[in-house]
Write a protein that holds these residues in place. Sequence first.
Motif, mmCIF file in Angstrom:
data_model
loop_
_atom_site.group_PDB
_atom_site.id
_atom_site.type_symbol
_atom_site.label_atom_id
_atom_site.label_comp_id
_atom_site.label_asym_id
_atom_site.label_seq_id
_atom_site.Cartn_x
_atom_site.Cartn_y
_atom_site.Cartn_z
ATOM 1 N N MET A 239 11.662 -1.234 7.660
ATOM 2 C CA MET A 239 11.943 -1.223 6.221
ATOM 3 C C MET A 239 12.909 -0.107 5.838
ATOM 4 O O MET A 239 13.825 -0.293 5.040
ATOM 5 C CB MET A 239 10.634 -1.095 5.444
ATOM 6 C CG MET A 239 9.803 -2.364 5.401
ATOM 7 S SD MET A 239 8.369 -2.227 4.296
ATOM 8 C CE MET A 239 7.249 -1.251 5.293
ATOM 9 N N SER A 240 12.706 1.086 6.410
ATOM 10 C CA SER A 240 13.564 2.213 6.051
ATOM 11 C C SER A 240 14.993 2.006 6.543
ATOM 12 O O SER A 240 15.953 2.400 5.881
ATOM 13 C CB SER A 240 12.994 3.519 6.609
ATOM 14 O OG SER A 240 12.984 3.511 8.024
ATOM 15 N N ARG A 266 13.369 -6.475 0.839
ATOM 16 C CA ARG A 266 12.443 -7.028 -0.135
ATOM 17 C C ARG A 266 11.637 -8.206 0.419
ATOM 18 O O ARG A 266 10.635 -8.611 -0.175
ATOM 19 C CB ARG A 266 13.192 -7.425 -1.404
ATOM 20 C CG ARG A 266 13.974 -6.251 -2.005
ATOM 21 C CD ARG A 266 14.073 -6.306 -3.492
ATOM 22 N NE ARG A 266 12.811 -5.969 -4.126
ATOM 23 C CZ ARG A 266 12.707 -5.623 -5.410
ATOM 24 N NH1 ARG A 266 13.787 -5.548 -6.164
ATOM 25 N NH2 ARG A 266 11.533 -5.349 -5.941
ATOM 26 N N LYS A 267 12.043 -8.758 1.562
ATOM 27 C CA LYS A 267 11.228 -9.788 2.203
ATOM 28 C C LYS A 267 9.843 -9.258 2.552
ATOM 29 O O LYS A 267 8.870 -10.012 2.594
ATOM 30 C CB LYS A 267 11.911 -10.293 3.473
ATOM 31 C CG LYS A 267 13.171 -11.115 3.242
ATOM 32 C CD LYS A 267 13.790 -11.523 4.578
ATOM 33 C CE LYS A 267 15.083 -12.305 4.368
ATOM 34 N NZ LYS A 267 15.715 -12.651 5.681
ATOM 35 N N TRP A 268 9.763 -7.951 2.808
ATOM 36 C CA TRP A 268 8.480 -7.368 3.193
ATOM 37 C C TRP A 268 7.473 -7.376 2.045
ATOM 38 O O TRP A 268 6.272 -7.300 2.268
ATOM 39 C CB TRP A 268 8.682 -5.930 3.677
ATOM 40 C CG TRP A 268 9.354 -5.845 5.007
ATOM 41 C CD1 TRP A 268 10.699 -5.865 5.258
ATOM 42 C CD2 TRP A 268 8.724 -5.735 6.281
ATOM 43 N NE1 TRP A 268 10.941 -5.771 6.598
ATOM 44 C CE2 TRP A 268 9.743 -5.691 7.256
ATOM 45 C CE3 TRP A 268 7.398 -5.671 6.695
ATOM 46 C CZ2 TRP A 268 9.475 -5.573 8.614
ATOM 47 C CZ3 TRP A 268 7.126 -5.554 8.056
ATOM 48 C CH2 TRP A 268 8.156 -5.514 9.008
ATOM 49 N N GLU A 269 7.965 -7.471 0.818
ATOM 50 C CA GLU A 269 7.057 -7.474 -0.326
ATOM 51 C C GLU A 269 6.150 -8.709 -0.313
ATOM 52 O O GLU A 269 5.007 -8.649 -0.762
ATOM 53 C CB GLU A 269 7.859 -7.436 -1.629
ATOM 54 C CG GLU A 269 8.668 -6.159 -1.826
ATOM 55 C CD GLU A 269 9.491 -6.210 -3.097
ATOM 56 O OE1 GLU A 269 9.164 -7.022 -3.985
ATOM 57 O OE2 GLU A 269 10.467 -5.439 -3.204
ATOM 58 N N THR A 289 3.802 -2.566 -1.710
ATOM 59 C CA THR A 289 4.090 -1.319 -2.431
ATOM 60 C C THR A 289 5.132 -0.486 -1.701
ATOM 61 O O THR A 289 6.055 0.066 -2.324
ATOM 62 C CB THR A 289 2.796 -0.500 -2.612
ATOM 63 O OG1 THR A 289 1.865 -1.269 -3.381
ATOM 64 C CG2 THR A 289 3.086 0.810 -3.340
ATOM 65 N N LYS A 290 5.002 -0.394 -0.370
ATOM 66 C CA LYS A 290 5.962 0.385 0.409
ATOM 67 C C LYS A 290 7.370 -0.165 0.243
ATOM 68 O O LYS A 290 8.327 0.579 0.010
ATOM 69 C CB LYS A 290 5.555 0.375 1.883
ATOM 70 C CG LYS A 290 6.448 1.202 2.792
ATOM 71 C CD LYS A 290 6.225 2.680 2.579
ATOM 72 C CE LYS A 290 6.973 3.509 3.596
ATOM 73 N NZ LYS A 290 6.790 4.956 3.377
ATOM 74 N N ALA A 291 7.517 -1.476 0.366
ATOM 75 C CA ALA A 291 8.835 -2.095 0.245
ATOM 76 C C ALA A 291 9.400 -1.923 -1.159
ATOM 77 O O ALA A 291 10.599 -1.688 -1.335
ATOM 78 C CB ALA A 291 8.751 -3.575 0.609
ATOM 79 N N GLU A 313 7.029 0.879 -12.219
ATOM 80 C CA GLU A 313 5.835 0.695 -13.036
ATOM 81 C C GLU A 313 4.904 -0.354 -12.438
ATOM 82 O O GLU A 313 3.677 -0.229 -12.523
ATOM 83 C CB GLU A 313 6.250 0.334 -14.462
ATOM 84 C CG GLU A 313 6.922 1.513 -15.178
ATOM 85 C CD GLU A 313 7.447 1.156 -16.559
ATOM 86 O OE1 GLU A 313 7.460 -0.052 -16.892
ATOM 87 O OE2 GLU A 313 7.846 2.080 -17.296
ATOM 88 N N GLN A 314 5.457 -1.395 -11.810
ATOM 89 C CA GLN A 314 4.622 -2.387 -11.152
ATOM 90 C C GLN A 314 3.901 -1.777 -9.951
ATOM 91 O O GLN A 314 2.712 -2.021 -9.736
ATOM 92 C CB GLN A 314 5.484 -3.565 -10.679
ATOM 93 C CG GLN A 314 4.691 -4.669 -9.980
ATOM 94 C CD GLN A 314 3.638 -5.288 -10.878
ATOM 95 O OE1 GLN A 314 3.936 -5.705 -11.995
ATOM 96 N NE2 GLN A 314 2.397 -5.337 -10.404
ATOM 97 N N SER A 315 4.605 -0.947 -9.179
ATOM 98 C CA SER A 315 3.981 -0.273 -8.044
ATOM 99 C C SER A 315 2.868 0.646 -8.513
ATOM 100 O O SER A 315 1.825 0.766 -7.874
ATOM 101 C CB SER A 315 5.024 0.516 -7.256
ATOM 102 O OG SER A 315 5.980 -0.342 -6.696
ATOM 103 N N SER A 316 3.109 1.324 -9.621
ATOM 104 C CA SER A 316 2.100 2.216 -10.175
ATOM 105 C C SER A 316 0.848 1.437 -10.574
ATOM 106 O O SER A 316 -0.278 1.852 -10.297
ATOM 107 C CB SER A 316 2.673 2.961 -11.382
ATOM 108 O OG SER A 316 1.704 3.823 -11.943
ATOM 109 N N ALA A 317 1.053 0.282 -11.213
ATOM 110 C CA ALA A 317 -0.089 -0.545 -11.619
ATOM 111 C C ALA A 317 -0.842 -1.068 -10.403
ATOM 112 O O ALA A 317 -2.080 -1.076 -10.376
ATOM 113 C CB ALA A 317 0.396 -1.709 -12.491
#
Length: 893
Positions: A239-240, A266-269, A289-291, A313-317
């Motif tokens: 991913m990185s 973003r495929k990893w999401e 979340t990581k992706a 904000e979505q990751s935070s939620a």
Amino acid sequence: MHASTIQPFTRLNISAMRLQPAAGVCALLVLTVGCANDSYRMGEPIKAKPTTMSQAATIPPTTTAPVTRALPTAQEKPKGQTKFDKWDEKWRQIQSPPDQVDWIEHFRVCAIKYRYRNYDALFRCLDLFEAKVALGGKRVSHVEAVRHATPVMTGWMRASAYAELGEPEVALKWAESAWNALPEDYRKTKQGFFGGQAYTEFTGVAWYIAGSSVLVEDDARQGRDNPAGLDMQGETIAMSLAAERSMLYQHLGEPQKARVALDELRKWEKLRKKDGVTGLIPTSAPYKTKAELLSIGPLFAMGEYAQVVTTYEQSSADSEGKRHRQQLRDSLARLWLPGTIMNGLTDLVFAPFTPSDARLFTVALEDASNALIYAESLTRIAKIDEARAMLDTLLALPEIRAMGNLYWVTLYERSLISLRDGKRDEAVRLLNQSVEAIESVRSTILFEAAKIGFAGDKQTVYATLVGTLAQMGNWNEAFLVAERAKARALVDLLAQRRDLVPPPAGDAKVRDLFANAAAVEGGSGIAADESAVRGIKLVVDSRAELATLAPEAASLVSVQRVSIADIAARISADETLINYYRAGDDLYALVLNGTRIVGFKLSAMGLDDEVRSYRGAIERRDPKAAERGRPLYDRLIRPLSAEIKGSKLTISPHGVLHYLPFGALLDGDEYLIDRFSLRLIPSAGTLAYLKTDRPIKIGTLLALGNPDLGNARYDLPNAQVEAVNVAALFPSSRALVRSAASKTAIEELGNGFSMLHFATHGKFNTDDPLRSGLYLAKGNESDGLLTVSDLYTLRWDVDLVTLSACETALGKVANGDDVIGLTRGFLYAGARSIVASLWEVDDAATEKLMLSFYRNQQDHDKREALRLAQIETRKNYPHPAFWAAFQIVGRAD
């Protein structure tokens, strides 16, 4: 590049921090269990909370690291020292045959070199690792799996290093190489891909390096038993690399390729694991979340600020929901066991499996980096209140002060909101804190600002502060900050060198202090062991003492503050100093007479094109070239004319003005050189370091002319005549020509003469300033090039160096650069004065000008001698191309 797009992660400047006692306790708690802060839990997106500037930024940045436990006494052996000694010994063994270090520990040593940003050692370590794996043998178990994984691991680390060194093209080459070497399962992610042979082999190699086992595979992520504390999961590496490639493509102006790389990330999401029992039932999305967080950097670089905000904000939620589920599970567990027993069992069973300190701090850096980009994005979509709250929250976190580069950017971004709010005093305070954080360290990572979404560089902070002080009419402070900006540029460039030497007068103590002070601060992790804290303290203390004993040497490794009184004391009564400083579309001219500074705000719009046009006209020998200089006179000199006193003028240029022949500026009737004796200085602060006493040498002048460069097209017959004739003007002098005019000869003989004269080709390398130099005969050298880099390791103590060569005064003109050309190098090598040219000079005219210059010194100081020589040459060669190229830098007496 966004901090979390590069694995290993961004460098931290630990020495930028000293926490107050309470803050220090909280920082330690954060790195173990997390402070009592509802807005931030380690490893989750940081949430803004209501705060005020008085809460957020009251602790000033200083230069020592947080101490997490008591230092041992002199009689005790520091526990942390044993660990460092082990890895230092491993590095010695790796470099000395027979190499007894196995491949796992070898790569861990390389990871440590990266972690502490010792790039030379890192590249050497990786080269040796690749050679070891290629040979195989008993030191490389699982040899085929390791060979398959090596291009990924070494390319991944090299890409990160070259990105940080400001070489994005090279970084991209290694990132693409590593990406293409990944198992196909990682590059073409699809649901349920886990379990293939290539995947298993690569994952196994990562686990081995991280000290993991199949039973405790999370070690690879947590950095346990891994001294560098890197996230070694194969999925994280993949991913990185995708994120890094996206950032690099965007930086290099290839947005379509950047978008493709982002899509690969973003495929990893959406990826779902299959269950481990049947292999049929999709489970949760473990990498979502990581992706998402890794995509923030590329999205910001693409200007998709609203998408950054939505993603964060979505990751935070998502993280908050996950935390609530974990809290529910913990609560249910406590129903079965009393709290004391439960806590005791937790400590006993899970203590061996908690993340390492190094890994914890790396995670904290990720979190802060993402929050900073989120705040910057909020600003750019005009959500100022939300951005202010997030920045204040970041500044209130104790650990932010150990993240030197994030810290100064956060302070800077917050200052811009204060300026927007009309709070200049608050903005100046924040900008000063940002500058203090920048100056607390020597080294700099050139590509680092882009990782955290920062569009400018360190010089942007100085420029904003100068502009704000100017608006407030505080010209004295504006002058001093401009000087600090120029000094910082020199420190940043020379941080690349590992073999700087102290100035000629340095005694043994100065040499020891310089060696300690020149150390590049280690680490992207917390200074959690005594040896690291001691090392940082040694660097800081050495710089402080060196600044007192040898300020010029100290100026190469840290910003030294020179007072206006110190500068004024080195300006004669009939002399005026003009210190130019460029800040965006504004150009400030700070005029010093006596101890009084008067500032002028001039326009810099179109200045670059105007200077280049004028220079081009001169070099083309355009008959109207002189007239083209009149608009520059009207812009740069005429507005200041009432404040220019006396017959001597000292100018400290900035930016593109380093290319300008000030003496040839025409006011309509006469040139500036007709009215003033001119000299230039790299910065006003340089005056404090110029040597006052003339050296006493056995030889008077050593001239090198027309060296044999192996190609007749580069021969300079008039330069050979010039060298011989100049040497003939003085007793105890010598001329070296053709093959005798070698780099070896000048290195061996240079310090025996009071004057050095180079009549040879010279060239400035704008892409690599330290490789600029003078072309001499090869002798025993591979190319005979006497470089800027060489000069910072040589010790000459001479009165005058004359560079009668092509383009030898041109330095790399970058934002705020203190032109690191041959002139600055010779000043540090020990020269009191340098005469150098701005463009390729005419051979015959130069010979006559130089002879006149040396004769005139019998009755005049150096700058007047040069002025008269130029006026005399102008009689026979009226066009500025023949006489205006030469400028004197340094002392003029």
